[in-house]
Design an enzyme around this catalytic site. Structure first.
Site, PDB file in Angstrom:
ATOM      1  CE  LYS A  54      -6.249   0.695  -1.201  1.00  0.00           C
ATOM      2  NZ  LYS A  54      -5.979   0.331   0.201  1.00  0.00           N
TER       3      LYS A  54
ATOM      4  CG  ASP B  28      -6.600   5.638  -2.230  1.00  0.00           C
ATOM      5  OD1 ASP B  28      -7.748   6.117  -2.271  1.00  0.00           O
ATOM      6  OD2 ASP B  28      -6.088   5.176  -1.194  1.00  0.00           O
TER       7      ASP B  28
ATOM      8  CG  ASP C 295      -2.269   0.679   0.969  1.00  0.00           C
ATOM      9  OD1 ASP C 295      -2.275   1.915   1.120  1.00  0.00           O
ATOM     10  OD2 ASP C 295      -3.272   0.032   0.618  1.00  0.00           O
ATOM     11  CG  ASP C 296       0.302   6.052   0.925  1.00  0.00           C
ATOM     12  OD1 ASP C 296       1.324   6.346   0.289  1.00  0.00           O
ATOM     13  OD2 ASP C 296      -0.518   6.885   1.344  1.00  0.00           O
TER      14      ASP C 296
ATOM     15  CG  ASP D  95     -10.197   4.186   4.288  1.00  0.00           C
ATOM     16  OD1 ASP D  95     -10.064   3.367   3.362  1.00  0.00           O
ATOM     17  OD2 ASP D  95      -9.569   5.257   4.339  1.00  0.00           O
TER      18      ASP D  95
ATOM     19  NE  ARG E 230      -4.420  10.543   3.804  1.00  0.00           N
ATOM     20  CZ  ARG E 230      -3.959   9.373   3.411  1.00  0.00           C
ATOM     21  NH1 ARG E 230      -3.867   9.093   2.132  1.00  0.00           N
ATOM     22  NH2 ARG E 230      -3.609   8.460   4.278  1.00  0.00           N
TER      23      ARG E 230
END
Ligand code: GLA
Length: 758
Positions: free
Chosen positions: A496, A498, A386-387, A568, A463
């Protein structure tokens, strides 16, 4: 058919004999050419046009959709609902005379597509302005073409060369219609489209309709609402630049008090658009119900130069006679067969692992390799980083836009990790957020003008990030090249994708002021074209649409993505409600559901690992827990649950969903059942919130089985009540039902049924 001998009347002269023969022959002829309404066959052509009456009929599955050209050359809706007999009569349509001088004919005639002009007060499908100040547009039928399942009707303004193509496409399996409208400016001067919808869906007149729709927010998506359709207008919309979760572009309408999960008339629809959108549901002054949808008209303006066109998004809609459950099953089937990549048989979703909740930005080669080993040991098929793997990304404050592998975290690039993942028998996936930029990034330092902005105005961050203006050709090229390079250089099976904020200051200073609002359309077109081009160039790559959770789920993005991230919020109890809401509009097979840690970060709620698995197994299973903290018994449970999921996943991901007990309205229970397409297998999931006052768990009455087939029942986790037979008929399981032993708090059970072949 009868040749009536009474007409002969006993006379014997030649003229009478001749008359009888003529009568008989003409009766035979009439019988041959005129279909008998009592026994008319269903026609094979799904779209027909009757030249005499000027009526179009679309008949497919259990739906008839009928409209025609009236004496004013308007395209007038005549019927939308349960399938009619092919021979049922529809005389030439006549426009409504209007109610009074206040509500003139154009407002009371049910049109398929109506422009703002000639005194229209209801929601228009099209509104334009011309450079000479004229803003009146009156569209009339010009011509049409039918090609199999497609119909195109061309409309033209009464005096100016503005043309609109109305496009209809019917899905013969589900009866779901796809509609869109394409405006073309054939005048010699530019015009501006100020509002466009894909068309109006006209329901039968009535004042007892109920609207269902979905709302939400971050970590609280997929909330189902219903309300009476009142005189006036309800607007579902997003002004956020993308789909958003405040409303989702889906609706369903039925008769209040008349329908349940499996009975009653339901009209439903979903807009295939991932930008700002609106769907208006209007009950007008004579109780006509009109639903129109397209890009949001707020802050909208699309200039069309001579020769240019603007096509609206696809708006999909259908009808079910089998209640809201039947409506969602039709929509699921349509998504699987006609929307998702690789339809009609999209690939089954692999079981994936993702460490986001476990490690957040702290990803590195050694840590991910160790997690990969543990994930492989329980049967995971896809390992996703992921991130945090790129640029100077150690928190959400920096790095977005710099799509190079972080040399400290992955000193040898991603290859060693990917090789390791492959050696463990899994494929490899990676998180990206390509449409964003952090002000603290090389990309922003080099191209501050690439972010959406109004010159001289503040740039609002969400964000800690800004939106790249994907409408710009140079931004589109950069994003495509960055991803293409990543996929060329690494053996990646899954992205993924986002998208963690919404738009602000949507300026596009690089183009002329009168073209700047085109950003709402061009951005989304470029997003779709990047996805399409990447998929064409890298056909092995699958993509998930994620937007900080379920903020970009719609039938537009689903054309290019294989799965979506609903929220989430991964609390397995909260997810029951969200998954239920999600399932009204979208197929369980696209819904990713991870098993994460307990207590959950969301509610600090403790849930057993088995409960968490069963909740996630209602969709496409993933694991997002910190495997480094698991005990040996957790691995044993997980291994067995993952193995069981692989046996049932085709039923869950591709089957028909029945909502047997709804978790809505504070219900203490939730039960769903998925039935395989061939009806030979079914799997049921049952959840109990809290037992009260010694009441047993309600009996579960299954649906969708073949009455006469014999099915064997097998518990996935051993909680069937004693005395449950091993084998019984579909009728037994549906009429007598099944009892499960669920008592206590947060308990779950699951069982499957399979045809017992002798
Ligand atoms: C969003 C996603 C999460 C995770 C983070 C990473 O919030 O929804 O699943 O990928 O971004 O920053």
């Amino acid at each position: 058919m009868r040749c009536n001998s009474n007409s002969f009347n006993g006379a014997t002269d030649a003229s009478r004999v001749y008359q009888l023969i003529v009568t008989c022959l003409s009766t035979i002829l009439m019988f041959l050419i005129a279909p008998n309404p009592m026994n008319a066959q269903k026609t094979n052509a799904p779209i027909r046009f009757d030249k005499q009456t000027q009526v179009f009929r679309i008949d497919a599955a259990d739906v008839s959709y009928v409209f025609g050209i009236n004496e004013k050359k308007q395209v007038q809706t005549l019927y939308w609902g349960k399938r009619l007999n092919d021979a049922d009569p529809f005389p030439a349509p006549k426009s409504d005379p209007g109610l009074s001088g206040f509500d003139t004919s154009v407002n009371t005639t049910r049109q398929e597509f109506v422009a703002w002009g000639s005194g229209l007060y209801i929601e228009p499908d099209l509104k334009v302005s011309f450079p000479d100040g004229n803003r009146d547009l009156v569209l009339q039928y010009d011509s049409h073409t039918i090609e199999g399942r497609r119909l195109k009707i061309v409309l033209k303004d009464i005096s100016r060369d503005v043309y609109v193509d109305l496009e209809y496409q019917i899905d013969v399996v589900t009866g779901v219609l796809t509609r869109s409208a394409n405006v073309e400016n054939r005048t010699s001067a530019p015009l501006t489209v100020e509002q466009i919808s894909s068309g109006t869906w006209n329901l039968p007149r009535g004042d007892d309709y109920r609207l269902r729709y979905l709302t939400g927010r971050w970590a609280g998506e997929w909330v189902l609402h219903h309300q009476l359709v009142q005189p006036g207008k309800t607007i579902l919309e997003s002004r956020r630049g993308s789909t958003g979760d405040q409303n989702n572009p889906w609706f369903a309408i039925d008769h209040e008090g008349d329908g349940d999960q499996d009975h009653g008339d339901v009209w439903f629809g979903a807009l295939g658009w991932s930008g700002s959108w609106q769907i208006s549901i209007e009950q007008d002054q004579i109780q006509q119900i009109r639903v129109a949808g397209g890009p949001n008209s707020f802050d909208f303006g699309y200039r069309l130069s001579p020769g240019e066109q603007l096509k609206s998004p696809d708006f999909y809609a259908g009808y079910s006679h089998d209640g809201i459950g039947g409506a969602s099953r039709l929509l699921h089937r349509f998504e699987i067969s006609s929307i998702l990549p690789h339809g009609p048989k999209p690939k089954l979703r692999p079981v994936l692992y993702n460490s986001w909740e476990a490690t957040e930005f702290k990803v590195d080669e050694a840590g991910q390799e160790s997690l990969a080993e543990k994930a492989a040991s329980i049967g995971v098929e896809r390992f996703v980083v992921d991130d945090g793997w790129f640029g100077q990304r150690s928190s959400d404050r920096a790095g977005l836009g710099d799509w190079y592998v972080n040399p400290v975290k992955f000193p040898h690039g991603l290859k060693p990790l990917i090789d390791k993942v492959h050696s463990l028998g899994m494929d490899f996936g990676l998180w990206v957020e390509p449409e964003m930029v952090n002000p603290d990034s090389d990309l922003y330092r080099k191209h501050p003008d690439w972010a959406l902005n109004f010159i001289g105005r503040p740039r609002t961050e969400g964000r800690n990030q800004l939106m790249l203006n994907l409408a710009r050709p140079d931004v589109r090229a950069y994003v495509f090249q960055a991803l293409d390079k990543l996929l060329n250089e690494n053996d990646i099976a899954f992205l993924k994708w986002d998208y963690n904020r919404n738009w602000s200051e949507p300026g596009w200073p690089a183009v002329a002021p009168e073209d700047q609002k085109k950003v709402y359309i061009e951005y989304v077109r470029n997003l779709y074209s990047i996805l399409a081009e990447l998929r064409a160039k890298h056909p092995q790559v699958e993509i998930e649409s994620c937007s900080g959770g379920g903020s970009r789920v719609d039938l537009g993005i689903m054309r290019y993505t294989d799965q979506v991230w609903p929220s989430d919020n991964t609390d397995a109890f909260d997810r029951l409600l969200m998954q239920d809401g999600f399932s009204y509009a979208y197929a369980p097979g696209v819904m990713m559901a991870w098993v994460t840690d307990s207590p959950t970060w969301v509610n600090q709620r403790n849930l057993s690992l088995e409960y968490r698995f069963l909740s996630s197994m209602q969709g496409s299973l993933g694991i997002g827990a910190n495997l480094n903290n698991w005990k040996p018994e957790d691995f044993t449970t997980a291994k067995s649950m993952v193995a069981q999921y692989k046996h049932i996943r085709e039923i869950v991901q591709r089957g028909s969903l029945y909502r047997l007990i709804s978790p809505q309205n504070g219900s203490e229970q939730s039960v769903t059942e998925s039935v395989s397409e061939d009806q030979r297998s079914a799997v049921t999931f049952a959840f109990l919130h809290s037992s009260q006052m010694l009441y047993p768990f309600p009996r579960i009455y299954l649906r969708g089985l073949k009455t006469d087939s014999m099915y064997r029942i097998a518990a996935l986790n051993g909680k069937l009540s004693p005395g449950t037979p091993d084998i019984a008929s579909g009728a037994f399981w549906m009429q007598h039902g099944v009892d499960v032993e669920l008592r206590g708090d947060f308990q779950a059970a699951s069982f499957r049924l399979d045809v017992a072949d002798r």
